[in-house]
Scaffold this motif. Sequence first.
Motif, mmCIF file in Angstrom:
data_model
loop_
_atom_site.group_PDB
_atom_site.id
_atom_site.type_symbol
_atom_site.label_atom_id
_atom_site.label_comp_id
_atom_site.label_asym_id
_atom_site.label_seq_id
_atom_site.Cartn_x
_atom_site.Cartn_y
_atom_site.Cartn_z
ATOM 1 N N TRP A 98 4.771 5.331 -7.839
ATOM 2 C CA TRP A 98 4.607 4.820 -9.203
ATOM 3 C C TRP A 98 5.470 3.576 -9.430
ATOM 4 C CZ3 TRP A 98 1.341 5.126 -13.054
ATOM 5 C CH2 TRP A 98 0.482 6.219 -13.137
ATOM 6 N N ASP A 99 6.673 3.582 -8.904
ATOM 7 C CA ASP A 99 7.564 2.437 -9.099
ATOM 8 C C ASP A 99 6.947 1.170 -8.506
ATOM 9 O OD1 ASP A 99 9.378 4.115 -10.336
ATOM 10 O OD2 ASP A 99 10.662 4.349 -8.568
ATOM 11 N N PHE A 100 6.456 1.269 -7.282
ATOM 12 C CA PHE A 100 5.844 0.101 -6.651
ATOM 13 C C PHE A 100 4.520 -0.258 -7.327
ATOM 14 C CE2 PHE A 100 8.803 0.867 -3.146
ATOM 15 C CZ PHE A 100 9.139 -0.444 -2.811
ATOM 16 N N PHE A 101 3.754 0.746 -7.707
ATOM 17 C CA PHE A 101 2.465 0.501 -8.357
ATOM 18 C C PHE A 101 2.662 -0.236 -9.681
ATOM 19 C CE2 PHE A 101 -0.924 2.260 -11.248
ATOM 20 C CZ PHE A 101 -1.964 1.515 -10.723
ATOM 21 N N SER A 102 3.528 0.271 -10.537
ATOM 22 C CA SER A 102 3.704 -0.339 -11.856
ATOM 23 C C SER A 102 4.272 -1.753 -11.732
ATOM 24 C CB SER A 102 4.605 0.533 -12.731
ATOM 25 O OG SER A 102 5.885 0.695 -12.156
ATOM 26 N N HIS B 12 0.829 -1.202 0.000
ATOM 27 C CA HIS B 12 0.000 0.000 0.000
ATOM 28 C C HIS B 12 0.869 1.260 0.000
ATOM 29 C CE1 HIS B 12 -2.951 2.919 1.395
ATOM 30 N NE2 HIS B 12 -3.891 1.994 1.534
ATOM 31 N N PRO B 13 0.475 2.299 -0.748
ATOM 32 C CA PRO B 13 1.292 3.521 -0.756
ATOM 33 C C PRO B 13 1.402 4.194 0.613
ATOM 34 C CG PRO B 13 -0.798 3.848 -1.917
ATOM 35 C CD PRO B 13 -0.656 2.384 -1.694
ATOM 36 N N TYR B 14 0.446 3.972 1.489
ATOM 37 C CA TYR B 14 0.512 4.587 2.823
ATOM 38 C C TYR B 14 1.724 4.083 3.599
ATOM 39 C CZ TYR B 14 -1.054 6.349 7.350
ATOM 40 O OH TYR B 14 -1.126 7.006 8.547
ATOM 41 N N PHE B 15 2.153 2.857 3.314
ATOM 42 C CA PHE B 15 3.275 2.254 4.036
ATOM 43 C C PHE B 15 4.553 2.270 3.189
ATOM 44 C CE2 PHE B 15 -0.647 0.513 5.683
ATOM 45 C CZ PHE B 15 -0.488 0.661 7.061
ATOM 46 N N LEU B 16 4.656 3.269 2.330
ATOM 47 C CA LEU B 16 5.793 3.372 1.417
ATOM 48 C C LEU B 16 7.124 3.360 2.164
ATOM 49 C CD1 LEU B 16 6.547 3.814 -1.606
ATOM 50 C CD2 LEU B 16 6.522 6.273 -1.117
ATOM 51 N N HIS B 17 7.147 3.961 3.358
ATOM 52 C CA HIS B 17 8.392 4.033 4.132
ATOM 53 C C HIS B 17 8.862 2.657 4.588
ATOM 54 C CE1 HIS B 17 5.111 4.020 7.066
ATOM 55 N NE2 HIS B 17 5.979 3.600 7.972
ATOM 56 N N GLN B 18 7.956 1.672 4.604
ATOM 57 C CA GLN B 18 8.330 0.310 5.020
ATOM 58 C C GLN B 18 8.797 -0.561 3.857
ATOM 59 O OE1 GLN B 18 5.339 -1.741 7.295
ATOM 60 N NE2 GLN B 18 4.796 0.062 8.504
ATOM 61 N N HIS B 19 8.332 -0.246 2.664
ATOM 62 C CA HIS B 19 8.560 -1.153 1.539
ATOM 63 C C HIS B 19 10.007 -1.122 1.074
ATOM 64 C CE1 HIS B 19 4.329 -1.302 1.763
ATOM 65 N NE2 HIS B 19 4.029 -0.383 0.874
ATOM 66 N N GLY C 178 -1.626 1.199 -5.076
ATOM 67 C CA GLY C 178 -2.143 2.362 -5.775
ATOM 68 C C GLY C 178 -1.271 3.592 -5.707
ATOM 69 N N LEU C 179 -1.949 4.732 -5.853
ATOM 70 C CA LEU C 179 -1.304 6.044 -5.923
ATOM 71 C C LEU C 179 -2.105 7.023 -5.085
ATOM 72 C CD1 LEU C 179 -0.894 6.036 -9.805
ATOM 73 C CD2 LEU C 179 0.974 5.696 -8.157
ATOM 74 N N ASP C 180 -1.402 7.842 -4.293
ATOM 75 C CA ASP C 180 -2.087 8.777 -3.397
ATOM 76 C C ASP C 180 -1.312 10.081 -3.363
ATOM 77 O OD1 ASP C 180 -3.183 10.180 -1.194
ATOM 78 O OD2 ASP C 180 -3.847 8.281 -0.298
ATOM 79 N N SER C 181 -1.788 11.060 -4.135
ATOM 80 C CA SER C 181 -1.080 12.338 -4.190
ATOM 81 C C SER C 181 -1.262 13.143 -2.913
ATOM 82 C CB SER C 181 -1.552 13.147 -5.400
ATOM 83 O OG SER C 181 -2.942 13.393 -5.336
ATOM 84 N N VAL C 182 -2.289 12.814 -2.115
ATOM 85 C CA VAL C 182 -2.480 13.507 -0.839
ATOM 86 C C VAL C 182 -1.345 13.165 0.123
ATOM 87 C CG1 VAL C 182 -4.018 13.794 1.144
ATOM 88 C CG2 VAL C 182 -4.981 13.544 -1.156
#
Length: 267
Positions: A111-115, A62-69, A94-98
């Motif tokens: 985007w890198d993780f999403f794609s 999930h993009p919310y946990f980007l710091h963990q991935h 997904g993607l979350d611009s907020v």
Amino acid sequence: MWIDSHCHFDFAVFAGQRERLWQQAQQLGVAGLIIPGVSRLQGEQLPAFCAGQPWRYAQGLHPYFLHQHQPADLHWLEQQLREDPAVLAVGEIGLDSVLVAGDTSRLQQQWDFFSAQVQLAQRYGKRLILHIRGQHDQACAFLRRQHFTAGGIVHAFSGSEQQGRAWLALGFKLGIGGAMTHPRAHKLRRTIAALPADAWLLETDSPDMRPAFWAGPVNSPAAIPLLGACLAALQQSDLGHVRRQQMATIHNLWPEMSAAIQASHPD
């Protein structure tokens, strides 16, 4: 019966009350849950958590946990898709611009993780469970360019009618929950009324996305029948029709959910 199509029932906030809340939801007709993956750490626990229950799970970053991935987590995800037939979908991704607050480098990381995860879904024939905020047009256009045809769910959809129709044309359903109940959600309610009845899938996003009528400290799958009544009113339909439509849509996306429910309700 009802299904909560997006519920984080494994989150720690439910500790000590999970069994009571699940019994309450069942008494109200909720027969199954779909629990998305959000990170490797959480996803590793999902098979054991769902074992023996009419709960099924997806796996995703999930993009919310980007710091963990980490890049290695994508290899882990591929292993899950290759080796675990119980994984329903790739998600929640997904993607979350907020979340990025204008930081283009963080958006590029999303985007890198999403794609990469979309490519894995294509490789293993899985549907997607999407988290999209502020990037509907971009995400939809990307999946169209990738010729992604498996569809899935756009969770917590809050876009325009035009954006909703674009997702439907790609084979996706639109997740809807507590947001439609809030007094200021006029645009969303108009979109719900304008789009086809089979466009929508009910979800609670428990413990979050509490409906306006919800008095408890955390949201629960027990809200699904009440959300169904809201959806029926907006679509000028009856509750029984909405319930049958929901079950049919879930079955078309994931017949495994029907099998799980039948196993739990043999009568």
